[in-house]
Design a protein around this motif. Sequence first.
Motif, PDB file in Angstrom:
ATOM      1  N   TRP A 174     -20.432  -3.938 -19.459  1.00  0.00           N
ATOM      2  CA  TRP A 174     -20.129  -5.271 -19.949  1.00  0.00           C
ATOM      3  C   TRP A 174     -20.465  -5.445 -21.442  1.00  0.00           C
ATOM      4  O   TRP A 174     -21.035  -6.450 -21.861  1.00  0.00           O
ATOM      5  CB  TRP A 174     -20.855  -6.325 -19.112  1.00  0.00           C
ATOM      6  N   GLY A 175     -20.112  -4.441 -22.227  1.00  0.00           N
ATOM      7  CA  GLY A 175     -20.276  -4.529 -23.668  1.00  0.00           C
ATOM      8  C   GLY A 175     -21.687  -4.331 -24.156  1.00  0.00           C
ATOM      9  O   GLY A 175     -22.037  -4.788 -25.247  1.00  0.00           O
ATOM     10  N   ARG A 176     -22.509  -3.592 -23.375  1.00  0.00           N
ATOM     11  CA  ARG A 176     -23.908  -3.427 -23.755  1.00  0.00           C
ATOM     12  C   ARG A 176     -24.145  -2.294 -24.750  1.00  0.00           C
ATOM     13  O   ARG A 176     -25.239  -2.140 -25.264  1.00  0.00           O
ATOM     14  CB  ARG A 176     -24.767  -3.185 -22.506  1.00  0.00           C
ATOM     15  N   GLY A 177     -23.150  -1.444 -24.966  1.00  0.00           N
ATOM     16  CA  GLY A 177     -23.368  -0.381 -25.947  1.00  0.00           C
ATOM     17  C   GLY A 177     -22.659   0.909 -25.591  1.00  0.00           C
ATOM     18  O   GLY A 177     -21.774   0.958 -24.732  1.00  0.00           O
ATOM     19  N   TYR A 178     -23.084   1.979 -26.268  1.00  0.00           N
ATOM     20  CA  TYR A 178     -22.474   3.307 -26.169  1.00  0.00           C
ATOM     21  C   TYR A 178     -23.233   4.089 -25.107  1.00  0.00           C
ATOM     22  O   TYR A 178     -24.355   4.543 -25.340  1.00  0.00           O
ATOM     23  CB  TYR A 178     -22.585   3.986 -27.527  1.00  0.00           C
ATOM     24  N   ALA A 179     -22.637   4.256 -23.917  1.00  0.00           N
ATOM     25  CA  ALA A 179     -23.409   4.837 -22.816  1.00  0.00           C
ATOM     26  C   ALA A 179     -22.505   5.374 -21.726  1.00  0.00           C
ATOM     27  O   ALA A 179     -21.299   5.148 -21.704  1.00  0.00           O
ATOM     28  CB  ALA A 179     -24.349   3.767 -22.223  1.00  0.00           C
ATOM     29  N   CYS A 180     -23.133   6.111 -20.818  1.00  0.00           N
ATOM     30  CA  CYS A 180     -22.577   6.490 -19.530  1.00  0.00           C
ATOM     31  C   CYS A 180     -21.308   7.343 -19.669  1.00  0.00           C
ATOM     32  O   CYS A 180     -21.095   8.017 -20.667  1.00  0.00           O
ATOM     33  CB  CYS A 180     -22.343   5.230 -18.698  1.00  0.00           C
ATOM     34  N   ASN A 181     -20.485   7.332 -18.653  1.00  0.00           N
ATOM     35  CA  ASN A 181     -19.279   8.152 -18.626  1.00  0.00           C
ATOM     36  C   ASN A 181     -18.339   7.871 -19.793  1.00  0.00           C
ATOM     37  O   ASN A 181     -17.772   8.808 -20.361  1.00  0.00           O
ATOM     38  CB  ASN A 181     -18.546   7.957 -17.297  1.00  0.00           C
ATOM     39  N   PRO A 182     -18.126   6.607 -20.175  1.00  0.00           N
ATOM     40  CA  PRO A 182     -17.261   6.370 -21.333  1.00  0.00           C
ATOM     41  C   PRO A 182     -17.756   7.063 -22.598  1.00  0.00           C
ATOM     42  O   PRO A 182     -16.948   7.593 -23.373  1.00  0.00           O
ATOM     43  CB  PRO A 182     -17.280   4.844 -21.478  1.00  0.00           C
ATOM     44  N   ALA A 183     -19.062   7.086 -22.829  1.00  0.00           N
ATOM     45  CA  ALA A 183     -19.586   7.744 -24.028  1.00  0.00           C
ATOM     46  C   ALA A 183     -19.316   9.242 -24.000  1.00  0.00           C
ATOM     47  O   ALA A 183     -18.961   9.851 -25.016  1.00  0.00           O
ATOM     48  CB  ALA A 183     -21.082   7.474 -24.157  1.00  0.00           C
ATOM     49  N   ALA A 184     -19.477   9.870 -22.836  1.00  0.00           N
ATOM     50  CA  ALA A 184     -19.222  11.301 -22.722  1.00  0.00           C
ATOM     51  C   ALA A 184     -17.737  11.610 -22.921  1.00  0.00           C
ATOM     52  O   ALA A 184     -17.379  12.630 -23.532  1.00  0.00           O
ATOM     53  CB  ALA A 184     -19.698  11.809 -21.364  1.00  0.00           C
ATOM     54  N   ILE A 185     -16.866  10.743 -22.424  1.00  0.00           N
ATOM     55  CA  ILE A 185     -15.427  10.934 -22.629  1.00  0.00           C
ATOM     56  C   ILE A 185     -15.084  10.744 -24.098  1.00  0.00           C
ATOM     57  O   ILE A 185     -14.270  11.495 -24.671  1.00  0.00           O
ATOM     58  CB  ILE A 185     -14.627   9.953 -21.752  1.00  0.00           C
TER      59      ILE A 185
END
Length: 743
Positions: free
Chosen positions: A369-380
């Motif tokens: 929910w727009g909290r930052g650069y993280a998780c699977n999206p960051a790795a992609i």
Amino acid sequence: MPRLTLIVPAYNVQGYVRECLDSVLQQDFTDFEVVAVDDCSPDGSGAILDEYAERDPRVRVLHLTENVGLGHARNAGIELATGDYLLFLDSDDTLTPGSLSGIAGRLDATDDPDILVHDYARSFWDGRLLPNRRADLLGGAEPAVFPLSERPALLDLPQVVWNKAYRRDFVEAHGFRFPSGSYEDVPWTYTALVTAESIALLDRICVLHRQRREGGKALGTVSRKHFDVFDQYERVFTYLDEHPEFESWRPALFRRMVDHYLTVLEKPGHLPKNARAEFFHRAAADYNRRLPEGFERPGGARGYKYAMLGKDSYPALTGVTRANQVRTRARARNTRHIGRAKRAAMRMIYQSQLRLPLDENLAVFSAYWGRGYACNPAAIDAELARLAPHIRRVWTVRAEHVSRMPKGVEVAVVGSREYWTALARGTYFINNVNFADSLIKREGQIHLQTHHGTPLKTMGLDQADYPASTNMDMADLLRRCDRWDYSITSNRHSTTVWERVYPCSYTSLETGYPRNDVLVNAGAGEVARARRELGAADGSKVFLYTPTHREYQKEFSPRIDLAKLAEELGPDVTLLVRGHYFYKPTGKLAELQASGRVIDVSAHPCVEELYLAADAMITDYSSAMFDYANLDRPIVIFADDWETYKVVRGSYFDLMAEPPGAVATSQAQLTDILRSDEWRSEESAVLRAAFRKRFCDFDDGRAAERIVRTVFLNEEDVLPVVPLAARKPAPSPAQALELVERV
């Protein structure tokens, strides 16, 4: 020889087939066999069928080498059947408790009729059950057994096979088999009913027929497959031509044919707009070719439609339905009013940008929910930069979290001009939750749902059974999920859960979670650096505590007395505490950190670095355990409120029966486990191995690459998954220290 054979064809139903088979195998009547036919399903359906066959000898599995379609898959099952009666059960449907006892009892009481017709109900994704609208036809049958001529109204029941039991020798004697194509139940149902000399009824709901949401089934979508209905009625009337003894049924079946054609023509969401006139003219040709001599049209508007078919007058027919169209347009206008109200609140920039073409090289990212650069999206994002640097990557972030973004990452603050422009013009949308309702998905835009964990707790539609856990509107949720084109998973368990609880028309990508790539690919230097950046001394033990969110706990208050635990474990142990992101920071952890007894890592930007730094994980019901298991390091479960948690939130399996390691239900027990070697004992290793086998299917370190090549580069040759036994996870902290010192 069993009394009943249930033929269950399976194709792309891994989210439903377990529920289907459980409903059969848990029946109180046991004299049956299940012939499950894997119609060369590309998902995990076949493996699930094999799993059930290994556990229950009543289940036999036939794996077809090519996809033949529902009808021919059923035919393959008939060839293997040995029961007295054949029942056909769709693999996403379920039997009601006691239904097989009811069917068997009725067969015995009616001296084995050719066909037994039973009742059913339609089961909807939102929990509604819709009874059969013609259930009245199943009651008060006297005599108990009769030919169709004594109850011709049975032809008004839907043309389906799964509401009947067929005596197998009756089927074989007449050579009944299912044809190719859609609407394959039509010729089977009608020819069997008119041929049967003895029919019995059971006024009992035996099958819950699942009504998937739009896109869930072929005939529930806009498609030319609906033209198959012409071939199926050709087979019905060919059968009558070949069997003059059934000629008296021609008018009734003609009426059923015409009604069916009109239903397909008039029902929204069936035929493509540019195919409606073509369908009408085909229907008109059949009408005039098969019109029985002396046939009397029904009265009213329905009869008028018959007449327009007879005249092959498509414009006249569309005039008949004008009243319905007016009502449809009124509903559409209401929907547009709501849409306009929402758009009125959007920035004018969004409205203007929506008129411009998509940017085929723009990818829009978001996480939590727009909290930052993280998780699977960051790795992609990182892998996309490596393999496809021509694609511009923009992250939508809330203003209060912009400071957490890494340098060099392009940011669009939520609500800003850049934000609305990105939403309007982007081609790729990557998120581990849903984008805002205000996003209008345009044709050509591709949404990739990465999720952010493996489900132990109930999710999606299943949460409706646990109202204390959510106030979510399920219809709104599924409208958001309808935007997904792809859903990624890290294990087959997740795939089956997501497909069932988010029943939308996306494609599941069993690639592994990109965020877990580092847990396989990291070297000794990265592990050692993660430790030292946290301030953990070389040679000390680091335990990472990752409690999950509880709906009945308004703020994060550790269920463990961390100060006491740190003191009892001694100075050689460091406790890292990672509070759930749903909770706001409190002063309690700050006080403990100031005392030097624990380190609060709740705000650490990269949880994967915490995993690398930890010798073991302490958790309760957090999905973090599934990710950490990829490191093959010890996991300890602290479950002092499991009974409460599973009642309030629900779970997909019993964590106490299938844990990834040692389990503590009190702090004293947890302390004993951590002070001894039980947390890393052989018994714990055995539990962890079983857990990894079940939940670490695809996380082999190449998930991000698979996704970029599949979704962004449109490559068809997917990288094969490295088997679990052949993977080598990142070295443990002790191993990393030794390797770094050698260098």
